[in-house]
Design a protein around this motif. Structure first.
Motif, short mmCIF file in Angstrom:
data_model
loop_
_atom_site.label_atom_id
_atom_site.label_comp_id
_atom_site.label_asym_id
_atom_site.label_seq_id
_atom_site.Cartn_x
_atom_site.Cartn_y
_atom_site.Cartn_z
N LYS A 294 11.16 12.99 14.46
CA LYS A 294 12.00 12.88 15.66
C LYS A 294 12.85 14.12 15.84
N LYS A 295 13.36 14.69 14.74
CA LYS A 295 14.18 15.90 14.82
C LYS A 295 13.35 17.08 15.31
N ARG A 296 12.14 17.21 14.80
CA ARG A 296 11.31 18.38 15.13
C ARG A 296 10.60 18.24 16.47
N CYS A 297 10.02 17.06 16.74
CA CYS A 297 9.14 16.92 17.90
C CYS A 297 9.69 16.03 19.00
N GLY A 298 10.79 15.37 18.78
CA GLY A 298 11.30 14.43 19.77
C GLY A 298 10.82 13.02 19.46
N VAL A 299 11.19 12.10 20.32
CA VAL A 299 10.84 10.69 20.10
C VAL A 299 9.38 10.47 20.48
N PRO A 300 8.56 9.96 19.54
CA PRO A 300 7.14 9.71 19.84
C PRO A 300 6.97 8.44 20.67
N ASN A 301 5.90 8.39 21.45
CA ASN A 301 5.60 7.19 22.23
C ASN A 301 5.10 6.06 21.32
N LYS A 302 4.22 6.40 20.42
CA LYS A 302 3.66 5.41 19.50
C LYS A 302 3.61 5.99 18.11
N ILE A 303 3.71 5.12 17.12
CA ILE A 303 3.59 5.53 15.73
C ILE A 303 2.57 4.62 15.06
N PHE A 304 1.58 5.21 14.44
CA PHE A 304 0.57 4.47 13.70
C PHE A 304 0.68 4.88 12.24
N PHE A 305 0.64 3.90 11.34
CA PHE A 305 0.62 4.22 9.93
C PHE A 305 -0.27 3.25 9.20
N LYS A 306 -0.78 3.71 8.10
CA LYS A 306 -1.69 2.90 7.29
C LYS A 306 -1.14 2.82 5.88
N VAL A 307 -1.05 1.63 5.35
CA VAL A 307 -0.59 1.44 3.98
C VAL A 307 -1.80 1.03 3.16
N SER A 308 -2.15 1.86 2.22
CA SER A 308 -3.31 1.54 1.37
C SER A 308 -2.81 1.01 0.04
N ARG A 309 -3.67 0.26 -0.61
CA ARG A 309 -3.32 -0.27 -1.91
C ARG A 309 -3.39 0.83 -2.95
N GLU A 310 -2.56 0.67 -3.97
CA GLU A 310 -2.57 1.66 -5.04
C GLU A 310 -3.81 1.47 -5.89
N HIS A 311 -4.30 2.55 -6.44
CA HIS A 311 -5.48 2.51 -7.29
C HIS A 311 -5.12 1.85 -8.61
N GLN A 312 -5.91 0.87 -9.02
CA GLN A 312 -5.69 0.21 -10.30
C GLN A 312 -6.71 0.74 -11.29
N ASP A 313 -6.21 1.13 -12.47
CA ASP A 313 -7.12 1.64 -13.49
C ASP A 313 -7.99 0.55 -14.08
N ASP A 314 -7.42 -0.64 -14.26
CA ASP A 314 -8.15 -1.74 -14.86
C ASP A 314 -8.02 -2.98 -13.99
N PRO A 315 -8.77 -3.04 -12.89
CA PRO A 315 -8.64 -4.21 -12.02
C PRO A 315 -9.21 -5.45 -12.71
N LYS A 316 -8.50 -6.54 -12.59
CA LYS A 316 -8.96 -7.79 -13.19
C LYS A 316 -9.92 -8.47 -12.23
N LYS A 317 -11.05 -8.86 -12.75
CA LYS A 317 -12.03 -9.54 -11.92
C LYS A 317 -11.61 -11.00 -11.77
N THR A 318 -11.58 -11.46 -10.55
CA THR A 318 -11.24 -12.86 -10.33
C THR A 318 -12.51 -13.69 -10.45
N SER A 319 -12.37 -14.86 -11.02
CA SER A 319 -13.55 -15.70 -11.18
C SER A 319 -13.70 -16.59 -9.95
N SER A 320 -14.93 -16.85 -9.61
CA SER A 320 -15.21 -17.67 -8.43
C SER A 320 -14.95 -19.13 -8.75
#
Length: 102
Positions: A25-51
């Motif tokens: 906002k300081k550099r470019c002014g107020v944007p009309n829309k803001i899109f962001f994506k939150v991704s999950r963190e990488h797990q070294d040892d993911p636990k497998k869920t049982s069905s």
């Protein structure tokens, strides 16, 4: 930020997002829309869920009577998709007896 009921790990991400938006906002002014994506963190040892089917087979390992063994055969004939129905899953979880409470 205090009014949001989110876990601390997500709160840090939101705080970082807010600081980025403020700097934009300081550099470019107020944007009309803001899109962001939150991704999950990488797990070294993911636990497998049982069905559900695997959980029921584990419970049925110690079955002795013929009726209960028949349930195991009946369970083997089902696919995983059919066990996603809660009524079918509870039927097998209650060893083939229907307990109706309504």
């Amino acid at each position: 930020m205090d009014y949001l009921n989110i876990p601390p790990a997500q709160r840090r991400k939101v705080n970082q997002l807010i600081t980025i938006v403020k700097s934009l906002k300081k550099r470019c002014g107020v944007p009309n829309k803001i899109f962001f994506k939150v991704s999950r963190e990488h797990q070294d040892d993911p636990k497998k869920t049982s069905s559900r089917k695997e959980q029921l087979k584990y419970l049925y390992k110690s079955l002795k009577s013929e009726d209960e063994k028949h349930l195991m055969k009946e369970l083997d004939e089902l696919n995983g998709h059919e066990l996603s129905n809660d009524k079918v899953y509870l039927y097998f979880l209650q060893k083939g007896t229907l307990h109706l409470f309504w």
